[in-house]
Design a protein around this motif. Structure first.
Motif, PDB file in Angstrom:
ATOM      1  N   ARG A  26      26.472  47.116  -6.914  1.00 29.27           N
ATOM      2  CA  ARG A  26      27.455  47.250  -5.837  1.00 29.27           C
ATOM      3  C   ARG A  26      28.676  48.015  -6.329  1.00 29.27           C
ATOM      4  NH1 ARG A  26      31.907  44.558  -4.917  1.00 29.27           N
ATOM      5  NH2 ARG A  26      31.348  42.528  -5.775  1.00 29.27           N
ATOM      6  N   LYS A  27      29.199  48.869  -5.456  1.00 29.19           N
ATOM      7  CA  LYS A  27      30.426  49.586  -5.793  1.00 29.19           C
ATOM      8  C   LYS A  27      31.598  48.606  -5.750  1.00 29.19           C
ATOM      9  CE  LYS A  27      29.434  54.291  -4.205  1.00 29.19           C
ATOM     10  NZ  LYS A  27      29.964  55.070  -5.340  1.00 29.19           N
ATOM     11  N   PRO A  28      32.691  48.906  -6.450  1.00 30.84           N
ATOM     12  CA  PRO A  28      33.873  48.055  -6.341  1.00 30.84           C
ATOM     13  C   PRO A  28      34.342  47.989  -4.882  1.00 30.84           C
ATOM     14  CG  PRO A  28      34.127  49.602  -8.154  1.00 30.84           C
ATOM     15  CD  PRO A  28      32.893  50.010  -7.408  1.00 30.84           C
ATOM     16  N   ILE A  29      34.797  46.815  -4.476  1.00 34.33           N
ATOM     17  CA  ILE A  29      35.182  46.633  -3.069  1.00 34.33           C
ATOM     18  C   ILE A  29      36.330  47.576  -2.691  1.00 34.33           C
ATOM     19  CG2 ILE A  29      36.177  44.970  -1.424  1.00 34.33           C
ATOM     20  CD1 ILE A  29      34.409  42.842  -2.868  1.00 34.33           C
ATOM     21  N   ARG A  88      21.288  38.938   1.158  1.00 34.11           N
ATOM     22  CA  ARG A  88      22.261  38.048   0.516  1.00 34.11           C
ATOM     23  C   ARG A  88      23.529  38.830   0.156  1.00 34.11           C
ATOM     24  NH1 ARG A  88      23.544  37.498  -4.591  1.00 34.11           N
ATOM     25  NH2 ARG A  88      24.199  35.488  -5.449  1.00 34.11           N
ATOM     26  N   GLY A 105      25.646  39.943   3.132  1.00 30.97           N
ATOM     27  CA  GLY A 105      26.494  38.859   3.634  1.00 30.97           C
ATOM     28  C   GLY A 105      27.760  38.705   2.812  1.00 30.97           C
ATOM     29  N   ILE A 106      27.603  38.774   1.501  1.00 28.09           N
ATOM     30  CA  ILE A 106      28.755  38.615   0.606  1.00 28.09           C
ATOM     31  C   ILE A 106      29.722  39.790   0.778  1.00 28.09           C
ATOM     32  CG2 ILE A 106      29.450  38.609  -1.840  1.00 28.09           C
ATOM     33  CD1 ILE A 106      26.767  37.107  -2.388  1.00 28.09           C
ATOM     34  N   ALA A 151      30.008  41.877   3.349  1.00 28.09           N
ATOM     35  CA  ALA A 151      30.620  41.875   4.689  1.00 28.09           C
ATOM     36  C   ALA A 151      31.752  40.854   4.743  1.00 28.09           C
ATOM     37  CB  ALA A 151      29.559  41.573   5.745  1.00 28.09           C
ATOM     38  N   SER A 152      31.517  39.687   4.179  1.00 27.30           N
ATOM     39  CA  SER A 152      32.549  38.655   4.173  1.00 27.30           C
ATOM     40  C   SER A 152      33.765  39.122   3.373  1.00 27.30           C
ATOM     41  CB  SER A 152      31.970  37.364   3.581  1.00 27.30           C
ATOM     42  OG  SER A 152      32.862  36.308   3.757  1.00 27.30           O
ATOM     43  N   ALA A 153      33.507  39.705   2.216  1.00 26.87           N
ATOM     44  CA  ALA A 153      34.615  40.201   1.379  1.00 26.87           C
ATOM     45  C   ALA A 153      35.405  41.282   2.105  1.00 26.87           C
ATOM     46  CB  ALA A 153      34.058  40.737   0.060  1.00 26.87           C
ATOM     47  N   ARG A 195      35.748  41.639   5.363  1.00 25.59           N
ATOM     48  CA  ARG A 195      36.537  41.021   6.440  1.00 25.59           C
ATOM     49  C   ARG A 195      37.810  40.394   5.872  1.00 25.59           C
ATOM     50  NH1 ARG A 195      31.468  38.358   7.803  1.00 25.59           N
ATOM     51  NH2 ARG A 195      30.335  39.773   9.149  1.00 25.59           N
ATOM     52  N   ILE A 196      37.643  39.662   4.766  1.00 27.13           N
ATOM     53  CA  ILE A 196      38.810  38.995   4.172  1.00 27.13           C
ATOM     54  C   ILE A 196      39.810  40.041   3.666  1.00 27.13           C
ATOM     55  CG2 ILE A 196      39.595  37.412   2.357  1.00 27.13           C
ATOM     56  CD1 ILE A 196      36.702  36.210   2.407  1.00 27.13           C
ATOM     57  N   ALA A 197      39.291  41.054   2.975  1.00 20.39           N
ATOM     58  CA  ALA A 197      40.181  42.076   2.399  1.00 20.39           C
ATOM     59  C   ALA A 197      40.903  42.858   3.494  1.00 20.39           C
ATOM     60  CB  ALA A 197      39.371  43.018   1.520  1.00 20.39           C
ATOM     61  N   GLU A 247      26.563  42.954  10.289  1.00 15.27           N
ATOM     62  CA  GLU A 247      25.588  42.998   9.189  1.00 15.27           C
ATOM     63  C   GLU A 247      24.173  43.163   9.715  1.00 15.27           C
ATOM     64  OE1 GLU A 247      25.878  39.202   7.169  1.00 15.27           O
ATOM     65  OE2 GLU A 247      28.015  39.106   7.609  1.00 15.27           O
ATOM     66  N   GLU A 264      17.062  36.722 -16.269  1.00 10.13           N
ATOM     67  CA  GLU A 264      17.650  36.301 -14.996  1.00 10.13           C
ATOM     68  C   GLU A 264      18.716  37.272 -14.480  1.00 10.13           C
ATOM     69  OE1 GLU A 264      19.014  32.059 -13.087  1.00 10.13           O
ATOM     70  OE2 GLU A 264      19.566  32.472 -15.137  1.00 10.13           O
ATOM     71  N   VAL A 271      27.601  33.161   0.127  1.00 11.79           N
ATOM     72  CA  VAL A 271      28.266  33.582   1.360  1.00 11.79           C
ATOM     73  C   VAL A 271      28.899  32.400   2.100  1.00 11.79           C
ATOM     74  CG1 VAL A 271      26.257  33.476   2.921  1.00 11.79           C
ATOM     75  CG2 VAL A 271      28.031  35.217   3.265  1.00 11.79           C
ATOM     76  N   ARG A 301      32.729  32.557   3.540  1.00 10.25           N
ATOM     77  CA  ARG A 301      32.995  32.624   4.986  1.00 10.25           C
ATOM     78  C   ARG A 301      34.209  31.785   5.417  1.00 10.25           C
ATOM     79  NH1 ARG A 301      27.394  34.132   6.979  1.00 10.25           N
ATOM     80  NH2 ARG A 301      27.616  36.385   6.757  1.00 10.25           N
ATOM     81  N   GLU A 342      37.359  33.647   5.667  1.00  8.95           N
ATOM     82  CA  GLU A 342      37.540  34.527   6.832  1.00  8.95           C
ATOM     83  C   GLU A 342      38.359  33.814   7.904  1.00  8.95           C
ATOM     84  OE1 GLU A 342      33.844  36.060   8.312  1.00  8.95           O
ATOM     85  OE2 GLU A 342      33.034  36.345   6.309  1.00  8.95           O
ATOM     86  N   GLU A 400      38.315  39.894  -6.948  1.00  9.01           N
ATOM     87  CA  GLU A 400      38.232  41.346  -6.769  1.00  9.01           C
ATOM     88  C   GLU A 400      39.045  41.815  -5.567  1.00  9.01           C
ATOM     89  OE1 GLU A 400      34.175  42.748  -6.721  1.00  9.01           O
ATOM     90  OE2 GLU A 400      34.815  44.821  -6.423  1.00  9.01           O
ATOM     91  N   ILE A 409      39.426  35.562  11.219  1.00  3.17           N
ATOM     92  CA  ILE A 409      39.102  36.984  11.317  1.00  3.17           C
ATOM     93  C   ILE A 409      37.603  37.173  11.486  1.00  3.17           C
ATOM     94  CG2 ILE A 409      41.046  37.863  10.034  1.00  3.17           C
ATOM     95  CD1 ILE A 409      39.277  37.839   7.540  1.00  3.17           C
TER      96      ILE A 409
END
Lengths: 226, 134
Positions: free
Chosen positions: A6-9, A40, A43-44, A46-48, A50-52, A64, A125, B44, B48, B51, B89, B132
């Motif tokens: 994943r790229k940095p947010i 998975r 979801g993470i 998209a949530s990040a 939204r919060i950011a 998503e 793992e 997740v 959530r 949010e 992050e 949000i």
């Protein structure tokens, strides 16, 4: 499989810029297996996002979706309705998936959410390692099933070089010497004599040096569809 | 402060089990969610709630060696680590999600853990309020 990260947010947020709506589109195949861009991770991310976005005072709608394989049009067609709804798409598929989406949805910006890194496999793992360089001229039958192009830091076809020590490569003690592995494997197979065969200079035209590659299989074409 | 608590069913005090789940503990607004096992907790699900503008998440899991689902508590710990890394992050500090892997199902365990989480959150600064979720 294709391995990605994943790229940095922050980088993804800068791609989103002032967009009001974003689709985070995942792929349930290779990038899901390497835990970079499957359902998975979508979801993470998209949530990040939204919060950011909220913390930055922006009101961004983030939706998503994850398809089975983003590299096949039959699958990416399934999310057309969602793509039409948004200003841009962040695809967490590999570079192939991103381009497949861009070819399918020509009027929609499709941006990468991951860095496509290499062809490899999961060693443990949480460790993935490169195994294939997709050079287009496989020599695995000569080298004990271990690829000298992908696993030797210098891609030597007749190794090891003088930098090999205690089974490690001179670039780092964390990197196994590819040729040490080849010798060990050939010994196990009772095929050490193969090391006496000099592998001739490789035709790198089959690799990236020959420009973008394409395979055409005339025998499987269906004239009626064309 | 506003907190979510995800708790393994074996850790919830008898008197707090649904439908008697409290909505305030120690002056904090609480949403207590009972899980069949902390293994149910995907990364997740830990993100959530943020949010919705909450301040922190507490995960009450069993001792790793005592987990009845064998690996549940260990998996929960890994997911807490991952979710905390994502929050860090995006500039929300490291530690808004606290996991307690202990035995017992007593109220004081929850109160102590919430106090620890409150202290951590105070260090990270307040969360912007308002849902949000789209």
């Amino acid at each position: 499989m294709i391995i990605a990260e994943r790229k940095p947010i922050d980088e993804i947020l800068s791609m989103i810029g002032e967009a009001d709506s974003v689709l985070v589109a995942g792929c349930a195949t290779c990038v899901a297996d390497c835990m970079a861009g499957g359902e998975r991770e979508v979801g993470i991310l998209a949530s990040a996002l939204r919060i950011a976005a909220h913390r930055a005072g922006k009101n961004v709608q983030v939706i998503e979706a994850t398809v089975e394989r983003q590299c096949e049009r039959e699958f990416i067609e399934q999310i057309r309705e969602l793509v039409d709804q948004v200003d841009l798409v962040i695809s967490t598929a590999c570079g192939i998936g991103v381009q497949a989406m861009a070819e399918r949805y020509r009027n929609k910006p499709i941006y990468p959410g991951v860095n496509t890194t290499f062809l490899g496999l999961r060693e443990s793992e949480n460790v993935w390692a490169e195994r294939c360089a997709a050079c287009g001229d496989c020599t695995l039958h000569i080298t004990g099933g271990i690829c000298p192009v992908a696993r030797c830091s210098k891609s030597l076809l007749n190794g090891p070089c003088g930098g090999s020590h205690d089974g490690k490569c001179e670039i780092s003690d964390d990197v196994a010497c590819g040729w040490h592995l080849i010798v060990e494997r050939l010994e196990t197979l009772g095929q050490l004599d193969r090391l006496e065969v000099n592998i001739p200079p490789k035709n790198w035209a089959t690799s990236r040096d020959g420009g973008p590659r394409k395979i055409v299989k005339e025998d499987v074409s269906d004239e009626e569809r064309e | 402060m506003d907190f979510y608590i995800f708790a393994c069913q074996h850790r919830i005090p008898q008197e707090w089990r649904p439908p008697l789940t409290p909505d305030r503990i120690g002056g904090n607004s609480i949403r207590l969610i009972q899980l069949p096992c902390s293994a149910k907790l995907g990364t997740v699900f830990l993100l959530r709630p943020f949010e919705k503008g909450i301040d922190g998440v507490l995960v009450m899991a069993c001792e790793e060696k005592a987990c009845r689902s064998l690996e549940g508590s260990r998996r929960a710990r890994a997911r807490v680590r991952e979710a905390n890394a994502v929050l860090k992050e995006i500039g929300m500090g490291d530690g808004r999600i606290l996991i307690k892997q202990e035995s017992g199902n007593q109220q004081p365990d929850f109160i102590r853990a919430l106090e620890e989480l409150s202290a951590r959150v105070s260090e990270s600064g307040a969360t912007q309020k308002g849902s949000i979720t789209q």
